[in-house]
Write an enzyme that holds these catalytic residues in place. Structure first.
Site, PDB file in Angstrom:
ATOM      1  N   HIS A   1     -13.758  10.486  12.211  1.00  0.00           N
ATOM      2  CA  HIS A   1     -14.654   9.316  12.061  1.00  0.00           C
ATOM      3  C   HIS A   1     -14.835   8.944  10.581  1.00  0.00           C
ATOM      4  CE1 HIS A   1     -15.921  10.314  16.238  1.00  0.00           C
ATOM      5  NE2 HIS A   1     -15.867  11.564  15.772  1.00  0.00           N
TER       6      HIS A   1
ATOM      7  N   LYS B   1      -9.097  -2.966 -13.879  1.00  0.00           N
ATOM      8  CA  LYS B   1      -8.558  -2.779 -12.531  1.00  0.00           C
ATOM      9  C   LYS B   1      -7.114  -2.294 -12.492  1.00  0.00           C
ATOM     10  CE  LYS B   1     -10.030  -4.952  -9.077  1.00  0.00           C
ATOM     11  NZ  LYS B   1     -10.613  -4.551  -7.792  1.00  0.00           N
TER      12      LYS B   1
ATOM     13  N   GLU C   1      -1.362  -1.945  -0.042  1.00  0.00           N
ATOM     14  CA  GLU C   1      -1.988  -2.988   0.783  1.00  0.00           C
ATOM     15  C   GLU C   1      -0.936  -3.808   1.517  1.00  0.00           C
ATOM     16  OE1 GLU C   1      -4.449  -3.907  -2.940  1.00  0.00           O
ATOM     17  OE2 GLU C   1      -5.498  -4.970  -1.358  1.00  0.00           O
TER      18      GLU C   1
ATOM     19  N   SER D   1      -5.452  -6.768 -12.732  1.00  0.00           N
ATOM     20  CA  SER D   1      -6.157  -7.991 -12.374  1.00  0.00           C
ATOM     21  C   SER D   1      -6.138  -8.935 -13.565  1.00  0.00           C
ATOM     22  CB  SER D   1      -7.598  -7.664 -11.986  1.00  0.00           C
ATOM     23  OG  SER D   1      -8.413  -8.800 -12.160  1.00  0.00           O
TER      24      SER D   1
END
Ligand code: ARG
Length: 473
Positions: A171, A298, A305, A292
């Protein structure tokens, strides 16, 4: 669909098609040509189409169906056409619809009359099924190679971190400590099943449709075993109707690819989570990250992704082809021309995702300290404590569970973890607890104790790594 390099079709009188224009008085409407032509994409089957034609022509000659000198001209001419396609000088024509007619028409330009003998005892229906199968078979082999490379990269990670502790989750809540190697090996099992699914599909698909002709077989004395063998198939397909209308091989490839893409997506999701500032379990390399344009700090896991997302295209292709095939009566229908773009795109996508994942896994470094710190938090050894109460104090497991729950609540109220409780604290919950309990509260002891087959103990992990290395030999 009109090509810049368009070469006019070898026009029959009145502008109808040279390949089947005999019964046609007029050529097709431009819209008809646009919806009908597949050359914009099936040009990718050029090498397979020519291999199929070479095998067919050689067989026709061996069976005495065409003259040896015609066969020789066809063989030579097809080599010329192949080199034109591979060299990029071939002028594909939308008016010639598809790769099969483009190749045959060019062959006629190159060698003249003997080209007309090539289509004896075959049809585009068995031709396309054969070409597409050959192409898909190559993709299966390429995907299997990509998977093997990814598994090898995971084995390196697993071996290095066979005894590195980390939290195991259910979980996405801390459950029990596991080892980094164990977590890597879970993906080895998943990708190993993907590999075996692809290999299974390859065995099943390896029957040659060529010679099924349009749908009924042929009255010419062809040798289907010979063409099957020449093209590396195990045998000719046994039913001509099935041979021209079967696309199971493409569907199986897409199904196996979808399951594999799902595994890649799950792993990619973990890498996204693990590389976040909140987790810091892994550092992805600069080579597989992006920055970024506005936030200088970043480092984004874009490759992970995108891999996470690629299943959309691959599974989409699978659903699209299932939808095309459902409800089609025997045998060939033009609907089936819609098979190729789906499989082409899914195969390209899968290969890219596999390569990107392999690169990321090779490059990434696990942060051993961050993993260990997280492994010890969240009362991860509560089950070890309950098991100890059963073993050392002979409590029934349900009572041990209850006592452990009380100890977790106590630690929570004190803002500490289980190993930080004092013996007095513990005895206040159950008077028989002894000093020995602290041995099982450490995460290293916890993972070392899970020696059951397939468990997380470092020795178990090392044994599995060795087994896989052996399998991949
Ligand atoms: N381009 C066609 C396809 O991909 C080839 C087979 C066409 N056969 C036919 N009878 N029209 O399916």
């Amino acid at each position: 669909m009109t090509d810049k390099t368009d070469r006019p079709a070898d026009k029959a009188p009145s502008g109808s098609n040279a390949m089947w224009g005999g019964r046609f008085a007029a050529g097709p409407d431009a819209i008809m040509e646009a919806i009908n032509a597949s050359i914009g994409y099936d040009r990718r089957l050029g090498a397979q189409d020519i291999a199929g034609s070479q095998a067919h022509a050689a067989m026709l000659a061996a069976q005495g169906i065409i003259e040896p000198n015609d066969a020789a001209a066809i063989r030579k001419g097809l080599l010329t056409v192949l080199s034109e396609i591979e060299g990029g000088s071939f002028a594909f024509s939308a008016a010639l619809e598809d790769i099969h007619m483009n190749v045959e028409s060019r062959l006629k330009e190159v060698i003249g009359a003997p080209a007309g003998r090539l289509h004896t005892a075959r049809s585009r229906n068995d031709q396309v099924a054969t070409d597409f199968k050959l192409w898909t078979r190559d993709q299966i082999d390429a995907a299997a190679q990509g998977l093997e490379a990814l598994i090898r990269a995971l084995l390196v990670q697993a071996e290095q971190g066979a005894d590195w502790v980390m939290p195991g989750f259910t979980h996405l809540q801390t459950a029990q400590p596991v080892t980094w190697g164990h977590h890597m090996m879970a993906y080895v099992e998943m990708f190993g099943r993907d590999l075996s699914r692809l290999r299974d599909a390859r065995v099943r698909m390896n029957e040659c449709p060529l010679g099924a002709a349009a749908l009924a077989g042929t009255s010419f004395p062809i040798d289907r075993h010979m063409t099957a063998q020449t093209l590396g198939f195990d045998r000719p397909s046994a039913n001509s109707l099935d041979a021209v209308s079967d696309r199971d091989f493409a569907l199986e490839f897409l199904s196996a690819a979808s399951i594999c893409a799902m595994h890649l997506s799950r792993f990619a999701e973990e890498l996204v989570i693990w590389s976040s500032a909140q987790f810091r379990f892994v550092t992805l390399s600069d080579r597989f990250s992006t920055g970024s344009s506005i936030m200088p700090q970043k480092k984004n896991p874009d490759a992970a992704e995108l891999i996470r997302a690629k299943i959309g295209r691959i599974m989409g292709a699978m659903v699209a082809l299932f939808t095309v095939m459902k409800g089609l009566p025997l045998a060939y229908s033009k609907d089936m021309q819609e098979d190729k773009e789906q499989v082409f795109d899914a195969a390209d996508t899968l290969m890219l995702a596999l390569a990107a994942m392999e690169g990321m896994v090779r490059d990434m470094s696990a942060n051993r300290e961050a993993l260990a710190a997280a492994a010890g938090s969240g009362f991860s050894t509560a089950t070890d404590l309950a098991d100890w109460l059963v073993r050392a104090l002979n409590l029934p497991f349900r009572d041990a569970h209850h006592v452990t729950g009380a100890l977790v609540a106590l630690a929570e109220s004190k803002g500490c973890d289980l190993p930080d409780l004092s013996l007095e604290d513990m005895r206040a919950v159950h008077g028989d607890i002894t000093e020995d309990v602290f041995d099982v509260l450490g995460v290293d002891n916890s993972v070392r104790s899970r020696t059951s087959y397939g468990g997380t103990a470092p020795d178990q992990v090392r044994a599995q790594v060795a087994r896989w290395k052996d399998l991949l030999k």
